[in-house]
Design a protein around this motif. Structure first.
Motif, mmCIF file in Angstrom:
data_model
loop_
_atom_site.group_PDB
_atom_site.id
_atom_site.type_symbol
_atom_site.label_atom_id
_atom_site.label_comp_id
_atom_site.label_asym_id
_atom_site.label_seq_id
_atom_site.Cartn_x
_atom_site.Cartn_y
_atom_site.Cartn_z
ATOM 1 N N ILE A 26 0.829 -1.162 0.039
ATOM 2 C CA ILE A 26 -0.273 0.043 0.011
ATOM 3 C C ILE A 26 0.930 1.355 0.111
ATOM 4 C CG2 ILE A 26 -1.698 1.379 1.533
ATOM 5 C CD1 ILE A 26 -2.716 -1.283 2.149
ATOM 6 N N ARG A 27 2.027 1.281 0.673
ATOM 7 C CA ARG A 27 2.811 2.381 0.791
ATOM 8 C C ARG A 27 3.404 2.740 -0.741
ATOM 9 N NH1 ARG A 27 8.072 3.167 -0.103
ATOM 10 N NH2 ARG A 27 9.015 4.986 0.657
ATOM 11 N N ALA A 28 3.675 1.552 -1.569
ATOM 12 C CA ALA A 28 4.272 1.713 -2.682
ATOM 13 C C ALA A 28 3.325 2.413 -3.869
ATOM 14 C CB ALA A 28 4.675 0.475 -3.439
ATOM 15 N N LEU A 29 2.038 1.952 -3.595
ATOM 16 C CA LEU A 29 0.868 2.653 -4.251
ATOM 17 C C LEU A 29 0.851 3.911 -4.279
ATOM 18 C CD1 LEU A 29 -1.945 -0.210 -4.238
ATOM 19 C CD2 LEU A 29 -0.394 0.146 -5.935
ATOM 20 N N CYS A 30 0.682 4.260 -2.740
ATOM 21 C CA CYS A 30 0.220 5.797 -2.501
ATOM 22 C C CYS A 30 1.680 6.529 -2.917
ATOM 23 C CB CYS A 30 0.292 5.773 -0.769
ATOM 24 S SG CYS A 30 -1.268 5.274 -0.456
ATOM 25 N N VAL A 31 2.824 6.097 -2.749
ATOM 26 C CA VAL A 31 4.299 7.006 -3.101
ATOM 27 C C VAL A 31 4.171 7.138 -4.542
ATOM 28 C CG1 VAL A 31 6.672 6.859 -3.134
ATOM 29 C CG2 VAL A 31 5.481 6.368 -1.132
ATOM 30 N N GLU A 32 3.816 6.193 -5.292
ATOM 31 C CA GLU A 32 3.699 6.084 -6.767
ATOM 32 C C GLU A 32 2.687 7.132 -7.258
ATOM 33 O OE1 GLU A 32 1.968 3.412 -10.750
ATOM 34 O OE2 GLU A 32 2.584 2.351 -8.571
ATOM 35 N N HIS A 33 1.556 7.177 -6.653
ATOM 36 C CA HIS A 33 0.544 8.227 -7.095
ATOM 37 C C HIS A 33 0.866 9.589 -6.672
ATOM 38 C CE1 HIS A 33 -2.241 5.254 -8.779
ATOM 39 N NE2 HIS A 33 -2.148 4.612 -7.956
ATOM 40 N N VAL A 34 1.325 9.727 -5.520
ATOM 41 C CA VAL A 34 1.761 11.117 -5.192
ATOM 42 C C VAL A 34 3.131 11.548 -6.064
ATOM 43 C CG1 VAL A 34 2.953 12.419 -3.331
ATOM 44 C CG2 VAL A 34 0.998 10.829 -2.661
ATOM 45 N N MET A 35 4.072 10.816 -6.341
ATOM 46 C CA MET A 35 5.067 10.942 -7.292
ATOM 47 C C MET A 35 4.598 11.449 -8.500
ATOM 48 S SD MET A 35 7.782 11.157 -5.330
ATOM 49 C CE MET A 35 9.148 11.217 -6.106
ATOM 50 N N HIS A 37 2.495 13.333 -9.422
ATOM 51 C CA HIS A 37 2.164 14.662 -9.503
ATOM 52 C C HIS A 37 3.235 15.512 -9.147
ATOM 53 C CE1 HIS A 37 -2.276 14.017 -10.448
ATOM 54 N NE2 HIS A 37 -1.969 12.766 -9.476
ATOM 55 N N HIS A 38 4.385 15.131 -9.168
ATOM 56 C CA HIS A 38 5.474 15.741 -9.133
ATOM 57 C C HIS A 38 5.727 16.627 -7.592
ATOM 58 C CE1 HIS A 38 6.284 14.854 -13.072
ATOM 59 N NE2 HIS A 38 5.198 15.224 -13.461
ATOM 60 N N VAL A 39 5.208 15.838 -6.693
ATOM 61 C CA VAL A 39 5.125 16.252 -5.198
ATOM 62 C C VAL A 39 6.289 15.769 -4.494
ATOM 63 C CG1 VAL A 39 4.099 16.524 -3.178
ATOM 64 C CG2 VAL A 39 2.748 16.873 -5.350
ATOM 65 N N SER A 40 7.161 16.556 -3.594
ATOM 66 C CA SER A 40 8.396 15.898 -2.963
ATOM 67 C C SER A 40 7.670 15.356 -1.790
ATOM 68 C CB SER A 40 9.458 16.968 -2.802
ATOM 69 O OG SER A 40 9.905 17.476 -4.076
ATOM 70 N N ILE A 41 8.006 14.306 -1.421
ATOM 71 C CA ILE A 41 7.440 13.540 -0.176
ATOM 72 C C ILE A 41 8.540 13.685 0.892
ATOM 73 C CG2 ILE A 41 6.878 11.471 0.932
ATOM 74 C CD1 ILE A 41 6.005 10.300 -1.520
ATOM 75 N N VAL A 58 1.395 9.625 3.683
ATOM 76 C CA VAL A 58 2.351 10.045 2.944
ATOM 77 C C VAL A 58 2.121 11.566 3.106
ATOM 78 C CG1 VAL A 58 3.171 10.566 0.715
ATOM 79 C CG2 VAL A 58 2.482 8.175 1.479
ATOM 80 N N MET A 59 3.209 12.370 3.475
ATOM 81 C CA MET A 59 2.901 13.886 3.789
ATOM 82 C C MET A 59 4.375 14.476 2.818
ATOM 83 S SD MET A 59 2.760 13.902 7.591
ATOM 84 C CE MET A 59 1.860 12.147 8.293
ATOM 85 N N ALA A 60 3.723 15.677 2.422
ATOM 86 C CA ALA A 60 4.594 16.603 1.711
ATOM 87 C C ALA A 60 4.168 18.079 2.469
ATOM 88 C CB ALA A 60 4.219 16.818 0.243
ATOM 89 N N ASP A 61 4.739 19.028 1.795
ATOM 90 C CA ASP A 61 4.612 20.583 2.591
ATOM 91 C C ASP A 61 3.358 20.938 2.641
ATOM 92 O OD1 ASP A 61 7.414 20.751 2.822
ATOM 93 O OD2 ASP A 61 7.682 22.008 0.984
ATOM 94 N N TYR A 81 -5.607 15.758 1.426
ATOM 95 C CA TYR A 81 -5.588 17.053 2.005
ATOM 96 C C TYR A 81 -4.576 17.639 0.864
ATOM 97 C CZ TYR A 81 -4.712 21.594 3.781
ATOM 98 O OH TYR A 81 -4.499 22.850 4.039
ATOM 99 N N ALA A 82 -4.876 18.603 0.259
ATOM 100 C CA ALA A 82 -4.098 19.534 -0.458
ATOM 101 C C ALA A 82 -4.361 20.920 -0.427
ATOM 102 C CB ALA A 82 -3.973 19.145 -1.869
ATOM 103 N N ALA A 83 -3.057 21.583 -0.304
ATOM 104 C CA ALA A 83 -3.240 23.102 -0.332
ATOM 105 C C ALA A 83 -2.585 23.426 -1.885
ATOM 106 C CB ALA A 83 -2.346 23.828 0.647
ATOM 107 N N PRO A 84 -3.221 24.812 -2.399
ATOM 108 C CA PRO A 84 -2.678 25.120 -3.952
ATOM 109 C C PRO A 84 -1.189 25.440 -4.120
ATOM 110 C CG PRO A 84 -3.840 26.730 -2.968
ATOM 111 C CD PRO A 84 -3.908 25.783 -1.704
ATOM 112 N N SER A 85 -0.505 25.417 -2.958
ATOM 113 C CA SER A 85 1.083 25.772 -3.239
ATOM 114 C C SER A 85 1.940 25.144 -4.422
ATOM 115 C CB SER A 85 1.799 26.180 -1.943
ATOM 116 O OG SER A 85 1.958 24.637 -1.380
ATOM 117 N N HIS A 86 1.370 23.875 -4.502
ATOM 118 C CA HIS A 86 2.421 23.045 -5.276
ATOM 119 C C HIS A 86 1.579 23.070 -6.841
ATOM 120 C CE1 HIS A 86 5.010 21.351 -2.575
ATOM 121 N NE2 HIS A 86 3.943 20.864 -1.807
ATOM 122 N N GLY A 87 0.460 24.154 -7.093
ATOM 123 C CA GLY A 87 -0.084 23.799 -8.122
ATOM 124 C C GLY A 87 -1.137 22.783 -8.513
ATOM 125 N N THR A 88 -1.572 22.340 -7.233
ATOM 126 C CA THR A 88 -2.495 21.270 -7.271
ATOM 127 C C THR A 88 -3.917 21.977 -7.630
ATOM 128 O OG1 THR A 88 -3.057 21.408 -4.875
ATOM 129 C CG2 THR A 88 -1.367 19.694 -5.593
#
Length: 142
Positions: A26-35, A37-41, A58-61, A81-88
């Protein structure tokens, strides 16, 4: 800040029962999907829960995704949860959820969305009625 917060409940998941009990898978799936979107974990942690499922994050800024599985019910809860600072944007977050949803293959889903800091209520949380579906396709971005 106009952030997005999605709470998904996925029922009758057709993923293998062993996959619902495997923290590393499950970690591998989550990390793959977050990455994708070019988000640094910044941090991730996945472990077995007291009920032989998995709980992990999984947490990013300005993004977090928390997954909890319930193998005895073939169910998964997802908190994104996502804030728009990463262009999300909403479409990008739906893509992330849709990718995870495809991996767990639920027969039924419920998606709750909470909008933080809207223009009319800048310091509040505005609940939006849940979208309930009996197939995962209806809540995904077109």
């Amino acid at each position: 800040m106009n952030s997005m917060h999605f709470l998904g409940e996925w029922f009758d998941c057709r993923a293998a029962l062993t996959a619902l009990r495997d923290p590393e898978a499950i970690r591998a799936l989550c990390v793959e999907h977050v990455m994708r979107h070019h988000v640094s974990i910044a941090y991730d942690f996945f472990t077995l829960s007291a009920h032989r499922g998995v709980i992990g994050a999984v947490m990013a800024d300005d993004l977090h995704i928390v997954v909890r599985t319930f193998p005895e019910r073939d169910a998964v809860n997802v908190d994104l949860y996502a804030a728009p600072s990463h262009g999300t944007d909403v479409a990008g977050m739906f893509q992330l959820l849709a990718g995870l949803c495809d991996d767990f293959r639920p027969a039924r889903t419920v998606l709750h969305r909470v909008q933080h800091g809207t223009d009319t209520m800048p310091a509040s949380r505005v609940p939006i009625a849940p979208t309930q579906t009996f197939g995962a396709e209806r809540w995904r971005a077109a």
